[in-house]
Design an enzyme around this catalytic site. Structure first.
Site, short mmCIF file in Angstrom:
data_model
loop_
_atom_site.label_atom_id
_atom_site.label_comp_id
_atom_site.label_asym_id
_atom_site.label_seq_id
_atom_site.Cartn_x
_atom_site.Cartn_y
_atom_site.Cartn_z
N ASN A 50 0.84 -1.20 0.00
CA ASN A 50 0.00 0.00 0.00
C ASN A 50 0.87 1.26 0.00
O ASN A 50 1.85 1.34 0.73
CB ASN A 50 -0.88 0.03 1.26
N GLU A 65 8.45 -5.12 -0.95
CA GLU A 65 7.33 -4.17 -0.83
C GLU A 65 7.80 -2.75 -1.12
O GLU A 65 7.10 -1.96 -1.76
CB GLU A 65 6.67 -4.24 0.55
N1 B3K Z 1 0.92 -7.62 -3.72
C1 B3K Z 1 0.77 -8.40 -2.50
C2 B3K Z 1 0.00 -9.64 -2.70
C3 B3K Z 1 -1.47 -9.50 -2.59
C4 B3K Z 1 -2.13 -10.86 -2.59
C5 B3K Z 1 -3.60 -10.77 -2.68
N2 B3K Z 1 -4.22 -12.08 -2.56
C6 B3K Z 1 2.08 -8.74 -1.90
C7 B3K Z 1 3.25 -8.67 -2.79
O1 B3K Z 1 3.39 -9.37 -3.75
O2 B3K Z 1 4.08 -7.83 -2.56
ZN ZN Z 2 4.74 -8.22 -4.78
#
Ligand code: B3K
Ligand code: ZN
Length: 885
Positions: free
Chosen positions: A270, A303
């Site tokens: 996020n 992230e």
């Molecule tokens: N983008 C999120 C993963 C979300 C999974 C939803 N079921 C974590 C990542 O890949 O960084």
């Molecule tokens: Zn990811």
């Protein structure tokens, strides 16, 4: 199978642009666990690129209180409401919508949308959780600016966080307070987040290369502030690395990481407010292992890197998921490798990646859930956060770098951001940037995105003494996968070296290619056709080929190596990945013979040549301990199972155990010597060198404990009791449990020491679940333990997933009891958390490969789940694909 309300399949080819685009979103939350009020004010306008006139909003499990359009309250006749959507037909060109809804976070056990964990509020919106919070065009190609007002009880929720910058906060008088946040960047709804909680933070001001100062925070529950240092350090390293390697700067003034104990996956990117599973934040030497530390570094990096690859440039639709995930995994892999900094350190991380591919991705690519890196269809998008999209996707990105070179890859990245910053784009756009920045034609490379299945590259060689020429012929094929019976040739980079009789690399001159002054010792052959022959000139004697160096492509390489050639590579290859690989091939050949012998009840034997080769590597002090440890780990039972026509899990287990036992006995003095030579006295440090020593020492211990003498058991007990860090403590306990000796006292004392550390209790369950002595009855008994709950994903994974995936001899018990148990747990979990249930459901993917008697039980278990009247789309998709032909 149920026929009613069959779930809908969504196809990539059906993509249409959104009818309305959103400019701004103002969200107001009155947070209450039972009854949260969400006020949502959206300004939107018709998309000139669309002919649509209807506003279609997604919404799930929320109650509409009122709806206004351009200030006017809408009557129920003016819109259409279904359990998953709200449609306003024939809307004007410019619209302000004001939507008030209700939700009940405390009842939300799916952990998608707004939910409560340990009394605190958290959100998870990717992929489609935002629609569980408010009505919205919840699709990644709708990007908007968000302002968020949070209101909550001040005593219970003293910390109120959302994306971007805090612009206002204060008291509301009635014991409640508020905080207003504004995110200056446009973003898709899946990147929205809020946290309202009783938390504390470690914070630091950090100066970017440009001189700008930013505020970094790691938020955790009280009592965990002694476990945030490594996450903070990893965050700072990530920020620095992205500046240096890719010229990408943090674009916010404030960057927050928040840890939560109930979380469906690892972490979530996020914007400005990353929410993490506690597993990837909390660490100190007492509770976390070297592997945990490495995981934290990788996930914090991952992230953080999403801020550019995912957030600034996002996906047009969910079929493009690998655009952000494959690329970001590649970036986190490179980050981890650069953090170690040495060539062998880099190779060790690479070998780990190869192991993951073989353990999980190759089986997926050959099973009922096989899909291209860019899938063509799905029922439930959450089922497509897979090793194919992530890890194979990262391999695809790595191949660009292999083909274009590091500088060429960087040029491609620069062009990608220059063209697409602030946009929602497709995998093809990334490929185009790579091609255009380097003046290369990458048309054929598209097949890596569109064709599923693991390609097989077959090599054959011919040496011509007279012409002093060595020929390498490469052929490729790709097995059929669901909906894709025939495949076209891929563009495959195959890195090759040639070793002389002394094990030295030969200088390579390719026929027909320009000869550089200093001939390289590794060349990348580009295989683009079904079969191609490459000729190396000036070769004085027949060499040993080192093929697919560095695992330059995610393929299966077939070459008829003799034992002598493999032993030569195992002793000399300058490419550490292929050196390791030679050892794996030597072991695999023998494991397959042993597996047949176990099944036939024949006597088992292991040749001295093999044992001697392992002895040489084990005792070669010029090699990194971390590398030696990897060579000592035999191919897993899962990987062996992929190599046989009919899987007999007991025979595979017996064969592998026999090899481990034999090596353990034959190398006992050397293992003991390495055990003592690789101690890491003094203060614990998770650095790669120390971790490598501990890994080698602990694998030596594990070998000694396969068939332990009293001294060995004493050694393990001593390590368990005297360990000053979790790596050594857990390794000793695990070795004790696996040895079959009575470990109950150690297990009890471990539990007593760590019962208040949830992540360590997870380890306690996990270790027992994976031990071959733990049968279904024992797992059922562990489920009765007061610390067990299905509601917490980490806990469910620690016991159930480890049993199903890491304990083959018990899970595949001949009477089918493991499968019955699996069916029961998938059904129970599905009522609580469909995403987690669907992951467990995947444990049966390869059922058609097992011995017929087991298949009968497996089919029965699958059908038992399929027969349930109320299954989630998540589980239904996995089970129906497993059962379909
Ligand atoms: N983008 C999120 C993963 C979300 C999974 C939803 N079921 C974590 C990542 O890949 O960084
Ligand atoms: Zn990811």
């Amino acid at each position: 199978m149920r026929t009613d309300s069959s779930p809908q399949t969504i196809f990539r080819k059906d993509y249409t642009v959104p009818a309305y685009l959103v400019d701004t979103v103002e969200l107001g939350f009155d947070l209450d666990p039972d009854r949260t009020i969400v006020a949502n004010r959206i300004t939107m306008h018709r998309n000139p690129a669309s002919k649509g006139r209807d506003i279609v909003l997604h919404g799930e499990e929320i109650e509409l209180v009122q709806l206004r359009l351009n200030g006017k309250l809408l009557a129920a006749s003016q819109y259409r409401l279904t359990p998953t959507s709200l449609t306003i037909p024939k809307a004007p060109a410019e619209v302000v919508l004001e939507i008030e809804t209700l939700c009940a976070p405390v009842k939300n056990t799916t952990l998608s949308g707004l939910y409560v964990s340990n009394g605190n509020f958290f959100t998870q919106c990717e992929a489609e959780g935002f629609r569980r919070i408010t009505y919205f065009p919840d699709r990644p190609d709708v990007m908007a600016k968000y302002t968020v007002m949070l209101r909550a009880d001040k005593a219970r929720y003293p910390v109120l966080l959302s994306n971007g910058n805090l612009i206002e906060e204060g008291d509301l008088g009635d014991g409640r307070h508020y905080a207003k946040w504004e995110d200056p960047f446009k973003k898709p709804s899946y990147l929205f987040a809020l946290v309202a909680a009783r938390l504390v933070c470690q914070e630091e001001r950090y100066t970017l290369k440009s001189g700008r100062e930013v505020l970094l925070q790691v938020w955790v529950e009280e009592g965990n502030l002694d476990k945030t240092d490594y996450a903070m350090q990893s965050l700072k390293n990530s920020i620095r690395w992205d500046e240096e390697r890719f010229g990408l700067e943090l674009d916010l003034d404030r960057f927050m990481i928040v840890a939560v104990g109930d979380f469906n996956m690892g972490a979530m990117e996020n914007k400005g407010l990353n929410i993490f599973n506690t597993k990837y934040v909390l660490a100190n030497p007492r509770v976390a292992t070297d592997v945990d530390y490495a995981g934290i570094e990788a996930v914090v990096g991952h992230e953080y890197f999403h801020n550019w690859t995912g957030n600034r440039v996002t996906c047009r639709d969910w079929f493009q998921l690998s655009l952000k995930e494959g690329l970001t995994v590649f970036r986190d892999q490179e980050f981890s490798a650069d953090m170690i900094g040495t060539d062998t350190g880099r190779a060790v991380t690479r070998i780990d990646q190869v192991r993951t591919l073989r353990q999980a991705q190759f089986p997926e690519d050959a099973g009922p859930m096989a899909h291209p890196v860019r899938p063509d269809s799905f029922v439930e998008i959450n089922n497509f956060y897979t090793v194919t999209v992530y890890e194979k996707g990262a391999e695809v990105v790595r191949m660009y770098q292999t083909l274009l070179g590091r500088d060429g890859f960087r040029k491609g990245m620069d062009l990608y951001f220059e063209r697409h910053d602030g946009q929602a784009v497709e995998c093809d756009d990334f490929r185009a940037a790579m091609a255009d920045a380097n003046g290369r034609d990458l048309t054929q490379f598209e097949r890596w995105y569109s064709q599923a299945g693991t390609p097989v590259v077959t090599a054959s060689t011919r040496y011509d003494v007279g012409a002093r020429c060595y020929e390498v012929t490469l052929s490729q094929r790709c097995p059929a996968t669901a909906g894709q019976p025939d495949k076209l040739p891929f563009h495959i980079p195959v890195a090759v070296g040639l070793l002389d009789a002394n094990g030295k690399d030969l200088p390579l001159r390719l026929d027909g290619a320009p000869s550089p002054k200093h001939a390289p010792t590794t060349v990348v052959l580009e295989l683009t056709e079904a079969t191609q022959t490459f000729r190396f000139k000036g070769i004085d004697a027949k060499p040993t080929p080192s093929l697919l160096r560095g695992f330059s492509a995610p393929v299966v390489l077939e070459y008829d190596y003799t034992d002598a050639e493999l032993l030569h590579l195992f002793s000399h290859d300058s490419d550490p990945v292929n050196r390791w690989e030679a050892g794996q091939r030597l072991a695999m050949e023998r494991l397959l013979v042993l597996t047949s012998a176990v099944a036939a009840g024949d006597t088992l034997a292991l040749d001295d040549t093999f044992i001697a080769a392992f002895r040489n590597v084990l005792t070669d002090d010029t090699l990194d301990p971390a590398f030696r440890e990897l060579t000592l780990i035999l191919p897993s039972e899962t990987i062996i199972a992929e190599q046989v026509a009919v899987v007999d899990p007991q025979a595979i287990h017996g064969a592998r155990q026999f090899m481990r036992r034999t090596l353990g006995a034959a190398l006992r003095p050397e293992l003991l010597a390495q055990y003592h030579a690789n101690q890491t006295p003094g203060a614990y440090s998770p650095d790669a060198v120390s971790a490598g020593k501990r890994a080698l020492k602990n694998v030596a211990l594990a070998y000694l404990l396969v068939a332990p003498q009293d001294d060995d058991l004493a050694l393990a007990r001593q390590q368990f009791e005297q360990a000053t860090n979790m790596t050594d403590r857990a390794a000793a306990l695990s070795a004790l449990i696996h040895s079959g000796a009575d470990a109950s006292a150690s297990l009890a004392s471990f539990y007593a020491d760590f019962e208040h550390e949830a992540l360590v209790v997870d380890k306690w369950f996990a270790m027992q679940a994976a031990a071959p002595g733990t049968d279904v009855a024992a797992v059922r008994k562990l489920m009765q333990h007061p610390a067990f709950t299905l509601k917490n994903p980490n806990r469910a994974r620690s016991l159930l997933f480890n049993f199903a995936n890491a304990n083959p001899p018990q899970f595949h018990a001949a009477d089918g009891s493991g499968y019955d148990f699996w069916a029961e747990q998938v059904i129970a979990l599905d009522k609580i958390n469909p995403q987690v249930a669907a992951r467990l459901a995947r444990s049966m993917d390869r059922w058609r490969r097992y011995a017929p008697a087991l298949q009968v039980h497996m089919r029965h278990a699958l059908e038992r789940v399929a027969a349930r009247a109320k299954l989630s789309n998540d589980v239904l998709e996995v089970i129906s694909k497993a059962l379909s032909n």
